[in-house]
Write a protein that holds these residues in place. Structure first.
Motif, PDB file in Angstrom:
ATOM      1  N   THR A  85     -10.200  -3.225  -1.112  1.00  0.00           N
ATOM      2  CA  THR A  85     -10.863  -2.235  -0.267  1.00  0.00           C
ATOM      3  C   THR A  85     -12.329  -2.068  -0.638  1.00  0.00           C
ATOM      4  O   THR A  85     -12.959  -1.130  -0.195  1.00  0.00           O
ATOM      5  N   TYR A 111       0.438   5.138   1.737  1.00  0.00           N
ATOM      6  CA  TYR A 111      -0.384   5.797   2.750  1.00  0.00           C
ATOM      7  C   TYR A 111       0.342   7.013   3.313  1.00  0.00           C
ATOM      8  O   TYR A 111       1.541   7.171   3.153  1.00  0.00           O
ATOM      9  N   ARG A 161      -6.059  11.745  10.241  1.00  0.00           N
ATOM     10  CA  ARG A 161      -6.641  11.676   8.910  1.00  0.00           C
ATOM     11  C   ARG A 161      -5.528  11.298   7.958  1.00  0.00           C
ATOM     12  O   ARG A 161      -4.338  11.421   8.282  1.00  0.00           O
ATOM     13  N   GLY A 162      -5.911  10.820   6.815  1.00  0.00           N
ATOM     14  CA  GLY A 162      -4.922  10.450   5.823  1.00  0.00           C
ATOM     15  C   GLY A 162      -5.565   9.679   4.701  1.00  0.00           C
ATOM     16  O   GLY A 162      -6.791   9.661   4.558  1.00  0.00           O
ATOM     17  N   GLU A 163      -4.701   9.051   3.921  1.00  0.00           N
ATOM     18  CA  GLU A 163      -5.164   8.214   2.812  1.00  0.00           C
ATOM     19  C   GLU A 163      -4.400   6.903   2.837  1.00  0.00           C
ATOM     20  O   GLU A 163      -3.214   6.872   3.164  1.00  0.00           O
ATOM     21  N   THR A 205      -8.420   3.997  -3.047  1.00  0.00           N
ATOM     22  CA  THR A 205      -7.970   4.857  -1.953  1.00  0.00           C
ATOM     23  C   THR A 205      -9.060   5.003  -0.906  1.00  0.00           C
ATOM     24  O   THR A 205     -10.219   5.271  -1.243  1.00  0.00           O
ATOM     25  N   LEU A 206      -8.672   4.815   0.337  1.00  0.00           N
ATOM     26  CA  LEU A 206      -9.565   5.040   1.469  1.00  0.00           C
ATOM     27  C   LEU A 206      -9.199   6.359   2.123  1.00  0.00           C
ATOM     28  O   LEU A 206      -8.022   6.616   2.380  1.00  0.00           O
ATOM     29  N   ALA A 207     -10.193   7.202   2.397  1.00  0.00           N
ATOM     30  CA  ALA A 207      -9.980   8.424   3.173  1.00  0.00           C
ATOM     31  C   ALA A 207     -10.104   8.034   4.639  1.00  0.00           C
ATOM     32  O   ALA A 207     -11.175   7.642   5.109  1.00  0.00           O
ATOM     33  N   THR A 236      -3.928   3.731   0.143  1.00  0.00           N
ATOM     34  CA  THR A 236      -4.192   3.280  -1.225  1.00  0.00           C
ATOM     35  C   THR A 236      -3.571   1.910  -1.450  1.00  0.00           C
ATOM     36  O   THR A 236      -2.393   1.707  -1.172  1.00  0.00           O
ATOM     37  N   TYR A 243     -10.378  -1.102   5.594  1.00  0.00           N
ATOM     38  CA  TYR A 243      -8.985  -0.858   5.989  1.00  0.00           C
ATOM     39  C   TYR A 243      -8.312  -2.154   6.437  1.00  0.00           C
ATOM     40  O   TYR A 243      -7.209  -2.484   6.014  1.00  0.00           O
ATOM     41  N   SER A 260       0.816  -1.215   0.000  1.00  0.00           N
ATOM     42  CA  SER A 260       0.000   0.000   0.000  1.00  0.00           C
ATOM     43  C   SER A 260       0.851   1.268   0.000  1.00  0.00           C
ATOM     44  O   SER A 260       2.039   1.247   0.307  1.00  0.00           O
TER      45      SER A 260
END
Length: 158
Positions: free
Chosen positions: A157, A80, A103-105, A112-114, A107, A148, A78
């Protein structure tokens, strides 16, 4: 009324411009975002007193158990980034803790997950250095939590 800090801690801060407490917090995010297991090891208290309860590993006690969670994350394919914001810092004697949000990302496989995580980190003063002794993180959204966990464990995902 408690002041909440909105300026994010990213790990890219210049530690010479930070208090020792914020420098320790920043070092954690530098280790996390750069996948630096040695720096992560230096950030955590090397003791059975260390404990972590997070969305990836459940409850882990002692650095040996905690590091397995970071090894799995750092070895994943990933991409991130994470940062800490909307937090308060509390200090008493040889302990400080921060309560806030990450917070972040994250991928993996093009998806991509927020990320949105409630986070508490506790540091203790050990031999003149601030060391993390506890972390608790919770993802409120059950769908995001499931996606996640699947992504880090090698699934997709979706």
């Amino acid at each position: 009324m408690l002041d909440l800090v909105q300026t994010p801690v990213t790990g890219r801060e210049n530690p010479t411009h930070l208090t020792p407490q914020l420098a320790a917090l920043s070092a954690f995010y530098r280790a996390l975002n750069s996948r630096d297991l040695e720096l992560m090891s230096q950030n955590w208290l090397q003791s059975d007193q260390a404990a972590m309860d997070n969305p990836l590993g459940g409850i882990k006690r002692g650095w040996e158990e905690i590091q397995t969670v970071y090894q799995r994350l750092f070895a994943s394919p990933s991409q991130y980034w994470f940062e800490f914001y909307d937090y308060s810092l509390h200090e008493r004697d040889a302990i400080f803790y921060v309560v806030g949000r990450e917070r972040g990302e994250f991928t993996v496989a093009g998806a991509t997950l927020a990320m949105a995580i409630r986070t508490t980190r506790i540091f203790t003063l050990s031999q003149g250095e601030w060391r993390q002794v506890h972390h608790h993180g919770s993802i409120e959204d059950p769908d995001l939590l499931m996606r996640y966990q699947q992504a880090v464990r090698g699934g997709n995902t979706r």
